[in-house]
Write a protein that holds these residues in place. Structure first.
Motif, mmCIF file in Angstrom:
data_model
loop_
_atom_site.group_PDB
_atom_site.id
_atom_site.type_symbol
_atom_site.label_atom_id
_atom_site.label_comp_id
_atom_site.label_asym_id
_atom_site.label_seq_id
_atom_site.Cartn_x
_atom_site.Cartn_y
_atom_site.Cartn_z
ATOM 1 N N ARG A 65 0.854 -1.189 0.000
ATOM 2 C CA ARG A 65 0.000 0.000 0.000
ATOM 3 C C ARG A 65 0.888 1.237 0.000
ATOM 4 N N PHE A 66 0.857 2.006 1.072
ATOM 5 C CA PHE A 66 1.606 3.244 1.174
ATOM 6 C C PHE A 66 1.846 3.552 2.642
ATOM 7 N N LYS A 67 2.736 4.484 2.900
ATOM 8 C CA LYS A 67 3.006 4.949 4.260
ATOM 9 C C LYS A 67 2.054 6.087 4.611
ATOM 10 N N GLU A 68 1.960 7.053 3.707
ATOM 11 C CA GLU A 68 1.091 8.210 3.907
ATOM 12 C C GLU A 68 0.630 8.703 2.551
ATOM 13 N N ALA A 69 -0.657 9.019 2.444
ATOM 14 C CA ALA A 69 -1.200 9.508 1.178
ATOM 15 C C ALA A 69 -2.426 10.369 1.445
ATOM 16 N N ASN A 70 -2.656 11.321 0.551
ATOM 17 C CA ASN A 70 -3.826 12.179 0.637
ATOM 18 C C ASN A 70 -4.811 11.704 -0.428
ATOM 19 N N HIS A 71 -6.044 11.429 0.004
ATOM 20 C CA HIS A 71 -7.053 10.891 -0.916
ATOM 21 C C HIS A 71 -8.324 11.726 -0.865
ATOM 22 N N PRO A 72 -9.016 11.839 -2.003
ATOM 23 C CA PRO A 72 -10.322 12.494 -2.008
ATOM 24 C C PRO A 72 -11.421 11.488 -1.655
ATOM 25 N N PHE A 73 -12.426 11.961 -0.927
ATOM 26 C CA PHE A 73 -13.582 11.140 -0.552
ATOM 27 C C PHE A 73 -14.839 11.981 -0.629
ATOM 28 N N ALA A 74 -15.966 11.315 -0.677
ATOM 29 C CA ALA A 74 -17.248 12.014 -0.623
ATOM 30 C C ALA A 74 -17.441 12.569 0.784
ATOM 31 N N PRO A 75 -18.043 13.729 0.917
ATOM 32 C CA PRO A 75 -18.326 14.265 2.251
ATOM 33 C C PRO A 75 -19.152 13.264 3.053
ATOM 34 N N GLY A 76 -18.864 13.178 4.340
ATOM 35 C CA GLY A 76 -19.598 12.259 5.207
ATOM 36 C C GLY A 76 -18.982 10.888 5.319
ATOM 37 N N VAL A 77 -17.852 10.648 4.651
ATOM 38 C CA VAL A 77 -17.191 9.346 4.743
ATOM 39 C C VAL A 77 -16.750 9.116 6.191
ATOM 40 N N ASP A 78 -16.852 7.858 6.644
ATOM 41 C CA ASP A 78 -16.408 7.564 8.003
ATOM 42 C C ASP A 78 -15.192 6.638 7.979
ATOM 43 N N CYS A 79 -14.608 6.443 9.150
ATOM 44 C CA CYS A 79 -13.391 5.633 9.255
ATOM 45 C C CYS A 79 -13.613 4.223 8.736
ATOM 46 N N ARG A 80 -14.753 3.619 9.061
ATOM 47 C CA ARG A 80 -15.045 2.250 8.637
ATOM 48 C C ARG A 80 -15.002 2.138 7.106
ATOM 49 N N GLN A 81 -15.617 3.077 6.413
ATOM 50 C CA GLN A 81 -15.659 3.027 4.950
ATOM 51 C C GLN A 81 -14.250 3.094 4.356
ATOM 52 N N ILE A 82 -13.399 3.914 4.925
ATOM 53 C CA ILE A 82 -12.034 4.032 4.411
ATOM 54 C C ILE A 82 -11.254 2.757 4.678
ATOM 55 N N ILE A 83 -11.379 2.208 5.878
ATOM 56 C CA ILE A 83 -10.679 0.961 6.224
ATOM 57 C C ILE A 83 -11.073 -0.151 5.257
ATOM 58 N N LEU A 84 -12.360 -0.322 5.056
ATOM 59 C CA LEU A 84 -12.823 -1.378 4.147
ATOM 60 C C LEU A 84 -12.391 -1.098 2.713
ATOM 61 N N GLY A 85 -12.380 0.172 2.327
ATOM 62 C CA GLY A 85 -11.949 0.547 0.983
ATOM 63 C C GLY A 85 -10.478 0.252 0.723
ATOM 64 N N LEU A 86 -9.686 0.216 1.785
ATOM 65 C CA LEU A 86 -8.271 -0.122 1.661
ATOM 66 C C LEU A 86 -8.043 -1.626 1.608
ATOM 67 N N GLY A 87 -9.112 -2.399 1.752
ATOM 68 C CA GLY A 87 -8.985 -3.856 1.734
ATOM 69 C C GLY A 87 -8.564 -4.433 3.068
ATOM 70 N N LEU A 88 -8.703 -3.639 4.130
ATOM 71 C CA LEU A 88 -8.368 -4.118 5.469
ATOM 72 C C LEU A 88 -9.622 -4.667 6.139
ATOM 73 N N GLY A 89 -9.442 -5.706 6.943
ATOM 74 C CA GLY A 89 -10.552 -6.215 7.728
ATOM 75 C C GLY A 89 -10.684 -5.411 9.010
ATOM 76 N N LEU A 90 -11.916 -5.171 9.436
ATOM 77 C CA LEU A 90 -12.113 -4.391 10.661
ATOM 78 C C LEU A 90 -11.449 -5.073 11.855
ATOM 79 N N GLY A 91 -11.394 -6.401 11.860
ATOM 80 C CA GLY A 91 -10.772 -7.148 12.946
ATOM 81 C C GLY A 91 -9.254 -7.043 12.969
ATOM 82 N N GLU A 92 -8.659 -6.526 11.894
ATOM 83 C CA GLU A 92 -7.205 -6.355 11.822
ATOM 84 C C GLU A 92 -6.754 -5.053 12.458
ATOM 85 N N VAL A 93 -7.669 -4.108 12.595
ATOM 86 C CA VAL A 93 -7.317 -2.763 13.044
ATOM 87 C C VAL A 93 -7.342 -2.697 14.567
#
Length: 77
Positions: free
Chosen positions: A18-46
């Motif tokens: 993946r990456f160490k640090e990156a700036n990404h655009p998202f739709a307003p109202g996005v939450d942490c869960r949506q970003i985590i899942l969008g990165l292909g990470l499982g919620l249980g891994e975090v």
């Protein structure tokens, strides 16, 4: 379409392929869960979710220029 920009910081093995640090655009109202899942990470891994240096819930909505830091669970013994 309106967008917000969020800096995402990944730690430990979350960086692999993946990456160490990156700036990404998202739709307003996005939450942490949506970003985590969008990165292909499982919620249980975090292990730790932080927004702007403060512990955050998965449901926390992000705003323009927020920084989301994701740390994996740490195993050991």
């Amino acid at each position: 379409m309106e967008q917000i920009h969020v800096t995402i910081k990944l730690f430990a093995h979350f960086r692999n392929g993946r990456f160490k640090e990156a700036n990404h655009p998202f739709a307003p109202g996005v939450d942490c869960r949506q970003i985590i899942l969008g990165l292909g990470l499982g919620l249980g891994e975090v292990g730790i979710v932080m927004v702007n240096g403060q512990h955050a819930s998965l449901d926390q909505r992000l705003k323009e220029q927020d920084t989301l830091a994701l740390f994996p669970l740490v195993g050991g013994g």
